[in-house]
Each structure stands twice: as C-alpha cells, then as structure tokens.
Write a protein that holds these residues in place. Structure first.
Motif, mmCIF file in Angstrom:
data_model
loop_
_atom_site.group_PDB
_atom_site.id
_atom_site.type_symbol
_atom_site.label_atom_id
_atom_site.label_comp_id
_atom_site.label_asym_id
_atom_site.label_seq_id
_atom_site.Cartn_x
_atom_site.Cartn_y
_atom_site.Cartn_z
ATOM 1 N N LEU A 240 -55.757 25.305 -43.653
ATOM 2 C CA LEU A 240 -56.838 26.186 -43.210
ATOM 3 C C LEU A 240 -57.435 26.968 -44.383
ATOM 4 N N ALA A 241 -56.578 27.453 -45.258
ATOM 5 C CA ALA A 241 -57.054 28.227 -46.406
ATOM 6 C C ALA A 241 -57.963 27.401 -47.303
ATOM 7 N N ALA A 242 -57.719 26.104 -47.368
ATOM 8 C CA ALA A 242 -58.560 25.236 -48.194
ATOM 9 C C ALA A 242 -59.991 25.214 -47.678
ATOM 10 N N GLY A 243 -60.151 25.228 -46.353
ATOM 11 C CA GLY A 243 -61.491 25.296 -45.794
ATOM 12 C C GLY A 243 -62.190 26.594 -46.166
ATOM 13 N N ALA A 244 -61.445 27.692 -46.143
ATOM 14 C CA ALA A 244 -62.014 28.990 -46.518
ATOM 15 C C ALA A 244 -62.374 29.035 -47.993
#
Length: 355
Positions: A240-244
């Motif tokens: 998820l953090a990669a998308g952010a």
C-alpha cells in the motif's frame, strides 16, 4: 456499447494506474508492526520531509490519522476547537467523544474557515467547573466549505495565539496538496503552524489506500501506540505504501488540472436556474451546490444526472457535491458540463426516478 459513467462523487473513487500497480507489485515489504517494512519506512520518511516534521506514521485512513491526533493531544474531559463543518467533527462517526471522551466546541467559520477573531475568546477558564481547552483543529482545504484554501495569514495568526494559550494545533490536511498547488505555498510552510498534520494519499493523489500523520518524534511514538489500539497496525503494508509513494512522485502537480476542471463544472451549475454555487470562486477540486426546492431535491437532480451518465453525491436534502480527480479527463468534464446545463424542471418532471 454505452460509455462508462463519469464519476464525480468523490476523489476517493480513483483507481491505481498500471504504473502505480506495478510499483505496488514490486514493493519490498516486511512486517510494519516490527518496524521492518522498508517501503513503509521510506514513505514515512518522505512524508515527514515533505511536511517539515521529525517523523510520520502511515495509517489506513485519514479518519484514523485525525482521531489519533486527537488522542495524542487530548485526554478525557478535554475540549477541542474546530469548525462546525470540519471533517473531524462532522464525518468521523463521533470519534472525538466516543474514542477519547473529548468535547468538541464548534464555530461556523467563513465557508468553514476559522479566524482568530472568531475563536480568541474561546479558551475555558482554569476552573474545576469547566472542561480544559487543549487543541485547535483546522482543515485545509475545507471540504464542506467548497474546497477553499485557508488563508495562510489566518492560519499563522491562530497558531501564534494557540501557542500563547498553551494549545496544541492539528491540521486535517486530507487535501493539503490541493492547497499547495492552488496557493503555490509549500506543504512544509503550511505545516509549520501545526504540531501534527494528517495527509491523505487516496484522494486527489490517486493511491488506493492510506494517509499519514506527521509531527515530532515524541508525538509519533504516542501515535504509533494509538494506531495499534485502533487496529491500524498493519503488517506487509509496503504494498500500500508503494502506491502512496508513487502518488507523491507523480500526481501532485497535475492537481491543477482537477482545479481547472472543477471550475468548468461550477460554471455549468451556475448556468442552471434554481441551482446556486455554495462557495465562489471555486478554488480547488470540489463543487458544492444548493438546489432550490422549487426545482427539485438534490436526490432528484443526482438521479437525473445519473440517468445521463454523470455520478454526483446528494449530501443533504438540497445539497449536491461534484468532485474532480485524475480519473476524469477534460473531455469527461466537458461532457458532464453539457449534462448539467440540461437540468431543467421539464426534464426532471419527465423522468421516472427510482430510489
């Protein structure tokens, strides 16, 4: 084959692009509760730097980030000051009171934007009969006010006063990057006036999930404990953090397109007799309108628009919202504007509205 609807209900409806999905698929992960997810750590470091704070914490949602901030700054029996239309008060399921035993004291503001003159006499006396005033929360941009940017001089004046009064400051920056792009003022400059700042990655920035809370090292240590308490301790959250991270790297400057598109929609609504823009000029990506009861209800107008391929949100008996985002193109907005200009009593009366 019919065209897909133009979805203007919210900027939370965006889908990750193929490039964002690839970044998420390739993300290096670990266990975030153990502090071992490198992608989460990278996002938190980047967010802290963006906002000029010592540390940041990745959270599943903006609501959780805001509520954690209340828990960091307040104790049961305390009071916070906010706008009556602020998200933390209006749309977070009463979390201020239910989670923390904190009393909100609200003020109308101008399109939800507070000024020092409005709140400077609001601090309770140091007396056993009263709650303890501890926190001021502002929202920038202000959603329910029509997406206006909070004038930075007003923010600075409130912050100076709050410091003199011994009050903490929290910024709900769910759409802070919209304020940055609209004003040309850096995120760190906006954040300077606040002890904690939340920022959302899953609205205009286009990530599928996630927000962050930034502040001092001590505040974020407390926040991490409260995130665990609320069930927000995620494991291999680097996906998820990669998308952010991708959103921060690719989708900030383009927010100006959303602002231009919102103005097109606002101008279309203003051409409709019986529909009034709530806050003018439209500064960012939100368009709130009031529908005259003589024309229809907001639900009836929304149903009409839906029948013609445009999705909006009826958020009150006579209140409608349209929101632009990266999944809505200029051509989409121009087509939506044509549909909006077709709102008229005869068209509404001729349709069979099914609820």
């Amino acid at each position: 084959m019919s065209r897909p609807p133009i979805d203007l209900r919210s900027d939370t409806v965006t889908k990750p692009t193929p490039a964002m999905r690839l970044a998420m698929a390739e993300a290096e992960v670990g266990d975030d509760v153990y502090g071992e997810d490198p992608t989460v750590l990278a996002l938190e470091a980047r967010t802290a730097a963006l906002l000029g704070k010592e540390a940041a914490l990745f959270t599943p949602s903006g609501t959780m980030a805001n509520q954690i901030a209340v828990g960091v700054h307040c104790r049961p029996g305390d009071e916070l000051i906010c706008s009556a239309t602020s998200h933390v008060y209006l749309w977070e399921a009463g979390g201020i009171a239910r989670l923390w035993g904190v009393t909100p004291r609200t003020f109308p503001g101008d399109a939800g934007l507070l000024t020092l003159a409005e709140i400077e006499e609001s601090v309770r006396p140091d007396d056993q009969h009263f709650v303890r005033t501890r926190l001021v929360t502002l929202e920038n941009t202000h959603n329910r006010g029509g997406g206006p940017v909070h004038p930075i001089e007003d923010v600075r004046a409130i912050a100076r006063w709050a410091k003199q009064q011994g009050l903490a400051m929290h910024l709900d920056g769910a759409r802070l990057m919209n304020a940055v792009v609209a004003s040309g003022i850096a995120a760190s400059e906006w954040a300077k006036s606040f002890d904690t700042v939340s920022i959302c990655f899953s609205k205009g920035l286009g990530a599928p999930v996630g927000s962050a809370l930034a502040g001092s090292t001590e505040a974020i240590l407390q926040a991490r404990r409260l995130r665990k308490l609320l069930g927000g301790g995620m494991r291999q959250a680097g996906i998820l953090a990669a998308g952010a991270l991708y959103a921060l790297g690719h989708n900030v400057e383009r927010l100006a397109e959303d602002h231009a598109h919102a103005l097109i929609l606002a101008e279309a609504f203003s051409d409709v007799e019986g529909v009034q823009i709530e806050s003018w000029p439209v500064e960012t990506n939100l368009v709130w309108v009031t529908v005259d009861p003589a024309l229809a209800t907001a639900a009836e107008v929304a149903a009409h628009l839906r029948l013609h391929g445009v999705l909006t949100s009826a958020l009150g008996d006579q209140t409608l919202r349209a929101c632009t985002h990266l999944d809505v193109s200029r051509a989409d907005v121009e087509r939506a504007a044509e549909v909006i200009r077709g709102i008229e009593p005869e068209a509404l009366a001729a349709e069979t509205v099914v609820y």
